[in-house]
Scaffold this active site. Structure first.
Site, PDB file in Angstrom:
ATOM      1  N   LYS A  22       0.832  -1.205   0.000  1.00  0.00           N
ATOM      2  CA  LYS A  22       0.000   0.000   0.000  1.00  0.00           C
ATOM      3  C   LYS A  22       0.864   1.253   0.000  1.00  0.00           C
ATOM      4  O   LYS A  22       0.639   2.185  -0.785  1.00  0.00           O
ATOM      5  CB  LYS A  22      -0.922  -0.012   1.217  1.00  0.00           C
ATOM      6  CG  LYS A  22      -1.898   1.157   1.258  1.00  0.00           C
ATOM      7  CD  LYS A  22      -2.890   0.999   2.406  1.00  0.00           C
ATOM      8  CE  LYS A  22      -3.731  -0.237   2.220  1.00  0.00           C
ATOM      9  NZ  LYS A  22      -4.773  -0.376   3.260  1.00  0.00           N
ATOM     10  N   ARG A  91      -3.360   2.856   8.566  1.00  0.00           N
ATOM     11  CA  ARG A  91      -3.695   1.618   7.856  1.00  0.00           C
ATOM     12  C   ARG A  91      -2.474   0.731   7.730  1.00  0.00           C
ATOM     13  O   ARG A  91      -1.356   1.205   7.542  1.00  0.00           O
ATOM     14  CB  ARG A  91      -4.221   1.926   6.445  1.00  0.00           C
ATOM     15  CG  ARG A  91      -5.468   2.791   6.386  1.00  0.00           C
ATOM     16  CD  ARG A  91      -5.811   3.103   4.941  1.00  0.00           C
ATOM     17  NE  ARG A  91      -6.906   4.037   4.797  1.00  0.00           N
ATOM     18  CZ  ARG A  91      -8.175   3.699   4.611  1.00  0.00           C
ATOM     19  NH1 ARG A  91      -8.499   2.424   4.533  1.00  0.00           N
ATOM     20  NH2 ARG A  91      -9.118   4.610   4.485  1.00  0.00           N
ATOM     21  N   GLY A 100      -8.112  -7.178   4.653  1.00  0.00           N
ATOM     22  CA  GLY A 100      -8.944  -7.378   5.826  1.00  0.00           C
ATOM     23  C   GLY A 100      -8.307  -8.166   6.946  1.00  0.00           C
ATOM     24  O   GLY A 100      -8.937  -8.379   7.987  1.00  0.00           O
ATOM     25  N   MET A 102      -5.467  -7.367   8.661  1.00  0.00           N
ATOM     26  CA  MET A 102      -4.864  -6.548   9.714  1.00  0.00           C
ATOM     27  C   MET A 102      -5.734  -5.312   9.947  1.00  0.00           C
ATOM     28  O   MET A 102      -6.831  -5.201   9.407  1.00  0.00           O
ATOM     29  CB  MET A 102      -3.422  -6.205   9.344  1.00  0.00           C
ATOM     30  CG  MET A 102      -2.511  -7.427   9.356  1.00  0.00           C
ATOM     31  SD  MET A 102      -0.817  -7.062   8.895  1.00  0.00           S
ATOM     32  CE  MET A 102      -0.982  -6.667   7.168  1.00  0.00           C
ATOM     33  N   ARG A 335      -3.508  -1.225  -6.427  1.00  0.00           N
ATOM     34  CA  ARG A 335      -2.668  -2.420  -6.389  1.00  0.00           C
ATOM     35  C   ARG A 335      -3.017  -3.266  -7.598  1.00  0.00           C
ATOM     36  O   ARG A 335      -4.085  -3.101  -8.189  1.00  0.00           O
ATOM     37  CB  ARG A 335      -2.886  -3.217  -5.102  1.00  0.00           C
ATOM     38  CG  ARG A 335      -4.321  -3.669  -4.896  1.00  0.00           C
ATOM     39  CD  ARG A 335      -4.521  -4.229  -3.508  1.00  0.00           C
ATOM     40  NE  ARG A 335      -5.928  -4.482  -3.229  1.00  0.00           N
ATOM     41  CZ  ARG A 335      -6.449  -4.577  -2.026  1.00  0.00           C
ATOM     42  NH1 ARG A 335      -5.682  -4.432  -0.964  1.00  0.00           N
ATOM     43  NH2 ARG A 335      -7.729  -4.830  -1.846  1.00  0.00           N
ATOM     44  N   HIS A 451      -4.246 -43.678  -1.204  1.00  0.00           N
ATOM     45  CA  HIS A 451      -4.373 -44.426  -2.462  1.00  0.00           C
ATOM     46  C   HIS A 451      -5.450 -43.824  -3.341  1.00  0.00           C
ATOM     47  O   HIS A 451      -5.258 -43.603  -4.547  1.00  0.00           O
ATOM     48  CB  HIS A 451      -4.669 -45.901  -2.169  1.00  0.00           C
ATOM     49  CG  HIS A 451      -4.946 -46.709  -3.392  1.00  0.00           C
ATOM     50  ND1 HIS A 451      -6.219 -46.882  -3.896  1.00  0.00           N
ATOM     51  CD2 HIS A 451      -4.119 -47.367  -4.240  1.00  0.00           C
ATOM     52  CE1 HIS A 451      -6.155 -47.616  -4.986  1.00  0.00           C
ATOM     53  NE2 HIS A 451      -4.890 -47.929  -5.209  1.00  0.00           N
ATOM     54  N   SER A 781      15.016 -41.900 -12.615  1.00  0.00           N
ATOM     55  CA  SER A 781      13.723 -41.233 -12.447  1.00  0.00           C
ATOM     56  C   SER A 781      13.449 -41.137 -10.956  1.00  0.00           C
ATOM     57  O   SER A 781      13.404 -42.159 -10.261  1.00  0.00           O
ATOM     58  CB  SER A 781      12.599 -42.006 -13.142  1.00  0.00           C
ATOM     59  OG  SER A 781      11.364 -41.338 -12.962  1.00  0.00           O
ATOM     60  N   CYS A 849       8.988 -38.884 -11.612  1.00  0.00           N
ATOM     61  CA  CYS A 849       7.673 -39.443 -11.933  1.00  0.00           C
ATOM     62  C   CYS A 849       6.764 -39.512 -10.712  1.00  0.00           C
ATOM     63  O   CYS A 849       5.732 -40.175 -10.738  1.00  0.00           O
ATOM     64  CB  CYS A 849       7.815 -40.832 -12.565  1.00  0.00           C
ATOM     65  SG  CYS A 849       8.655 -42.043 -11.513  1.00  0.00           S
ATOM     66  N   TYR A 869      13.236 -34.080 -17.668  1.00  0.00           N
ATOM     67  CA  TYR A 869      11.788 -34.124 -17.858  1.00  0.00           C
ATOM     68  C   TYR A 869      11.071 -34.307 -16.522  1.00  0.00           C
ATOM     69  O   TYR A 869      11.674 -34.735 -15.528  1.00  0.00           O
ATOM     70  CB  TYR A 869      11.385 -35.253 -18.818  1.00  0.00           C
ATOM     71  CG  TYR A 869      11.597 -36.651 -18.285  1.00  0.00           C
ATOM     72  CD1 TYR A 869      10.611 -37.302 -17.525  1.00  0.00           C
ATOM     73  CD2 TYR A 869      12.777 -37.347 -18.555  1.00  0.00           C
ATOM     74  CE1 TYR A 869      10.814 -38.587 -17.035  1.00  0.00           C
ATOM     75  CE2 TYR A 869      12.975 -38.628 -18.073  1.00  0.00           C
ATOM     76  CZ  TYR A 869      11.990 -39.250 -17.305  1.00  0.00           C
ATOM     77  OH  TYR A 869      12.187 -40.507 -16.818  1.00  0.00           O
TER      78      TYR A 869
END
Length: 898
Positions: A22, A91, A100, A102, A335, A451, A781, A849, A869
């Site tokens: 701000k 502020r 909102g 603080m 902002r 799972h 991998s 992976c 990759y």
């Protein structure tokens, strides 16, 4: 000497670390010549010093006093002077927006004397007393700790007595009475009086804003948004301007474009005769911003001009707060505005078209997380009603179907054309057919890495786990919600995997146009439509990214879908999923085999089935690499549950019947194979070394599939991956077996087979001895799911539900290490393995992976770590493509990372 206070004329938007968002933006608007009420900012350094010691840092108030004196001189008034008081607001303003979270205190400088002077100079007694009651209320709750609801109740009671609905209908005498009520309430609650000293008001207000950085709601917000706790907040002290001076005054919030869609135009709300807090709090109905043109055309035109200035200057959507004081427009804040995922993509494309940002900056303005949200089907939230239960939003999306309580029933009903939701206490690999058949999976146990969650995400299947409010009774084929609602099998339910909610009955679905585009190139595009914007972002990402993106896929259908989504191969084909369903009986025969001949017979029956699976996958991915992992999980997972078997046998005995001989044999095998911690037991490479013929069967199936595709004119690129290697000697033994079998297949088929052999790095020892392992491995991998488990000592299936929420609350980690890679621990092991592996074998190909392969933050780490990759579920492939492109832009000129 440390400097703690800066005037608005001294800063700029590049000083957000010091002045907060701000303060730096107020300074930037001041520098641009926009009408900003003057003021000054206390820095985040001052806040941090205060929080560390519990008292204001030395020299802070001397600086504040000097800046206040300059502010008073420019205004020709003093803070709180009786006849014509200068009033200020205090502020918060952290580096990152925390709306909102603080504190804010307005109208500082009013007291029992100066309120009379304000009434006289403004010509409005009502305005003066309205401002005073606001100060007493804000100060009383924020600084003096009085429950804000006590003030709200007093206000509500006064309106009832006066017979009015809105605050604006209260008279000056009503508000003066309310001020006395508030002051008496403060004294009653705290034993102290509301301070009449303006200097004391200012000082205590500043300290209260500093303290609010560690307030409960601020801490909770930071955890949710992954904002560091040690940044602190700046505090802005600014001359008050008043929107509550009558019908020619007001306050509003405006956006330079629609933050929901990204479309151009002025969007916002305006509230006549109100201060800015009234707009945000929603205590009265606002009017559309366009209405301001009728109420005050001059201010409206000025606002439009300033909004254009700010958008072109910030080169982005701007969120603006403004006040009109008796026809004079003041800009109170700007902002870069928060936006939906749709708006982010549309806006980035539009700003690039307008020449305000480069294509690379447009890519940097969007995110994989946002793209994932655009891919999920969603419910029409206007008609969802009350949820039956909430659980962990494990796999996003929305699905509707009939509740079923076992896998077989799910398969049967789905085959008949019915949409079903598989409901279980928790799932096991044996539930996979039902999970594939179902529209969604709902469990009463488990977390985001259970799972059900892992497999569902891999299939792009909607999933809610850990819905503990539900009592699932699979025997009775029903579940019961906490409110007593009973859902029996066949009853329609709706599952919202994005919100983690479950509803009774059907909830209408809204299709994802982005998914339709990715699947088949259709969708509701247009020059600046979201589909077109997503397509453009992905094209740019593919142009600049270094990381390849592969998919985790176990079926030809998943492989084909992954390719449509842009996958450049398969990084993980899990062969254990090919052993389920009807084939499970063959696996049981292999496990129960009493002789080598019986085991070889079972393996021989499995061989052609696996071969055809591999043929289909290699055909779908023709010309692209397919990394096939040899069997990984413990064999007991392919056997029935111990309790289920024991109950069946005991029930037969209780009826005086002879138990089923096969059940008895299976129970004996389950007991024999029992392990205290099976995920650290006989699995992975250990199975290949201990169970004769298992590796031979799988490798032969792979080799014969490759040969079949070669003879058919294809270009198969199979890679064989050995799981759970902890020592190079394990890999050497298996590799020798692999090469022997491939040579046999090659001679028999008359074609040369080139199938590189590599390993998963999923144990800390493997990472720490990667240089040795690379002598035998042609590729690595990283299996980061297991690597995270074994590094942290966490059981993935247990700990998330047990204590992860406490760890998140206490700040042990900011996000689950199974969702986003732990860079300090697991990441360091990855770095060691990459460096030592490449030192031993410079051409070593390295990928990942695990679940982290599709996590946006983790993709950036893997780019930096030098991997070749990432591999993820098919539905995460577009996300990984996008983030790999964004990762390539980090640190390059033109990147505008937020």
């Amino acid at each position: 000497m440390v400097r703690y206070v800066y005037d608005f004329t001294e800063g700029g938007r590049d000083m957000a670390d010091l002045l907060g968002g701000k303060g730096s933006n107020l300074a930037e608007m001041t520098r641009l010549g926009l009408p900003v009420p003057p003021g000054f900012t206390l820095t985040t350094e001052a806040c941090r010093a205060f929080l560390e010691t519990g008292s204001e840092p030395a020299g802070l108030w001397r600086e504040v006093s000097a800046h206040l004196a300059a502010l008073e001189a420019s205004a020709g008034r003093s803070l709180g002077q009786p006849d014509d008081p200068l009033l200020v607001s205090v502020r918060s303003g952290a580096k990152f927006s925390m709306p909102g979270m603080m504190e804010t205190i307005l109208d500082i400088g009013l007291n029992d004397d100066s309120v009379l002077g304000l009434a006289k100079v403004s010509g409005s007694e009502r305005f003066a007393w309205d401002s005073y009651r606001r100060l007493v209320q804000m100060f009383g709750s924020t600084v003096m700790g009085v429950d804000s609801s006590r003030f709200e109740r007093s206000l509500a009671l006064l309106k009832v007595r006066r017979g009015v609905q809105d605050d604006v209908h209260l008279t000056a005498s009503d508000l003066a009475e309310l001020v006395e009520t508030y002051k008496n309430l403060i004294h009653l609650e705290t034993g102290a009086h509301f301070p009449q000293s303006s200097a004391e008001q200012l000082r205590r207000a500043v300290m209260a804003v500093f303290e609010s950085w560690n307030g409960e709601r601020a801490r909770l917000y930071r955890r949710r948004e992954h904002i560091a706790d040690d940044l602190g907040t700046a505090v802005n002290v600014q001359r008050m301007v008043f929107g509550n001076l009558g019908s020619d005054s007001g306050s509003g919030v405006a956006f330079t474009r629609d933050p929901a869609t990204g479309r151009p135009g002025l969007y916002g709300d305006y509230l006549p005769d109100a201060q800015g807090e009234d707009v945000v709090a929603g205590i009265r109905n606002t009017v559309p911003l366009a209405e301001l043109e009728r109420l005050d055309a001059t201010s409206y035109d000025g606002l439009r001009t300033h909004m254009r200035t700010l958008e072109r200057h910030y080169r982005d959507l701007c969120d603006i707060e403004f006040t009109i004081e008796r026809g004079t427009l003041w800009m109170l804040q700007t902002r870069v505005g928060k936006r939906t995922a749709e708006a982010a993509f549309v806006l980035a494309a539009a700003l690039a078209d307008e020449g305000l940002i480069t294509p690379d900056e447009a890519l940097d303005r969007v995110s994989g997380e946002g793209l994932a949200r655009l891919m999920f089907p969603r419910f029409d939230t206007s008609s969802t009603g009350t949820a039956l239960a909430h659980g962990v939003p494990a796999s996003p999306g929305a699905a509707v179907g009939a509740a079923v309580f076992d896998s077989a029933q799910a398969v049967r009903r789905a085959a008949a054309g019915e949409k079903v939701v598989l409901v279980r206490q928790e799932t096991t690999p044996d539930d996979l057919p039902g999970m594939i058949a179902a529209q969604a999976v709902l469990t009463s146990r488990g977390g985001k890495t259970s799972h059900a969650a892992v497999v569902a995400r891999g299939m792009g299947k909607v999933c809610v786990c850990g819905a503990e409010e539900l009592t699932v009774d699979t025997e009775a084929r029903r579940f019961t919600a906490a409110d007593g609602t009973v859902i029996r099998e066949g009853t329609i339910v709706s599952v919202d995997g994005s919100a983690g909610a479950v509803y009774a009955g059907p909830v209408p679905l809204v299709d994802s146009a982005v998914i339709r585009y990715l699947e088949d190139g259709t969708g509701d595009g247009g020059a600046r439509g979201v589909v077109d914007a997503v397509a453009r972002a992905l094209v740019r990402a593919d142009t600049v990214r270094r990381l390849d993106v592969r998919a985790n896929a176990d079926t030809p259908e998943d492989a084909a879908r992954a390719r449509r989504f842009g996958a450049q191969g398969i990084g993980l084909c899990r062969t254990e999923h090919m052993f389920l369903g009807e084939r499970r009986k063959l696996v049981e025969q292999m496990i129960l085999a009493g002789t080598d001949a019986e085991r070889e017979e079972a393996l021989a029956d499995l061989l052609p089935l696996q071969r055809q699976d591999f043929v289909g996958i290699l055909e779908a991915m023709d010309g692209l690499p397919v990394t096939i992992r040899l069997l990984d999980p413990p064999l007991h997972e392919f056997l029935p549950d111990h309790t289920e078997l024991a109950v069946r046998i005991a029930s037969a005995q209780a009826r005086g019947e002879e138990p089923d001989a096969h059940d008895v044999e299976l129970l004996s095998a389950v007991n024999r194979m029992h392990e205290a911690n099976p995920m650290l037991g006989l699995r992975g490479v250990r199975l290949g070394l201990v169970v004769p013929g298992l590796v031979v069967m799988q490798v032969r199936a792979i080799g014969e599939a490759v040969a079949e595709r070669l003879l058919a004119g294809g270009t198969p690129k199979a890679e064989i991956m050995v799981p759970l290697v902890g020592d190079v000697r394990e890999l050497r033994l298996v590799r020798e077996e692999v090469q022997r079998v491939l040579a046999e297949v090659s001679r028999a088929a008359g074609v040369a087979l080139d199938c590189p052999v590599g390993t998963m790095i999923e144990l800390p020892r493997a990472a720490l001895t990667a240089g040795r392992i690379a002598e035998e491995a042609e590729f690595f991998s990283f299996g980061t799911n297991d690597l995270t488990q074994t590094t942290w000592g966490f059981s993935r299936d247990d700990v998330e539900a047990e204590f992860f929420s406490a760890y998140l609350d206490k700040g042990v980690f900011s996000t689950s290490p199974f969702e986003t890679l732990d860079r300090e621990g697991v990441g360091r092991l990855v770095g060691i393995a990459v460096a030592e592996g490449r030192a031993a074998r410079p051409d070593l190909k390295i990928g990942v992976c695990g679940e982290h392969g599709g996590d946006p933050d983790s993709v950036h780490f893997f780019h930096t770590a030098g991997l070749d990759y990432v591999s993820c579920s098919p539905f995460r492939v577009p996300v990984a493509r996008l983030e790999a492109g964004r990762a390539a832009l980090e640190g390059t000129e033109g990147s505008d990372s937020r």
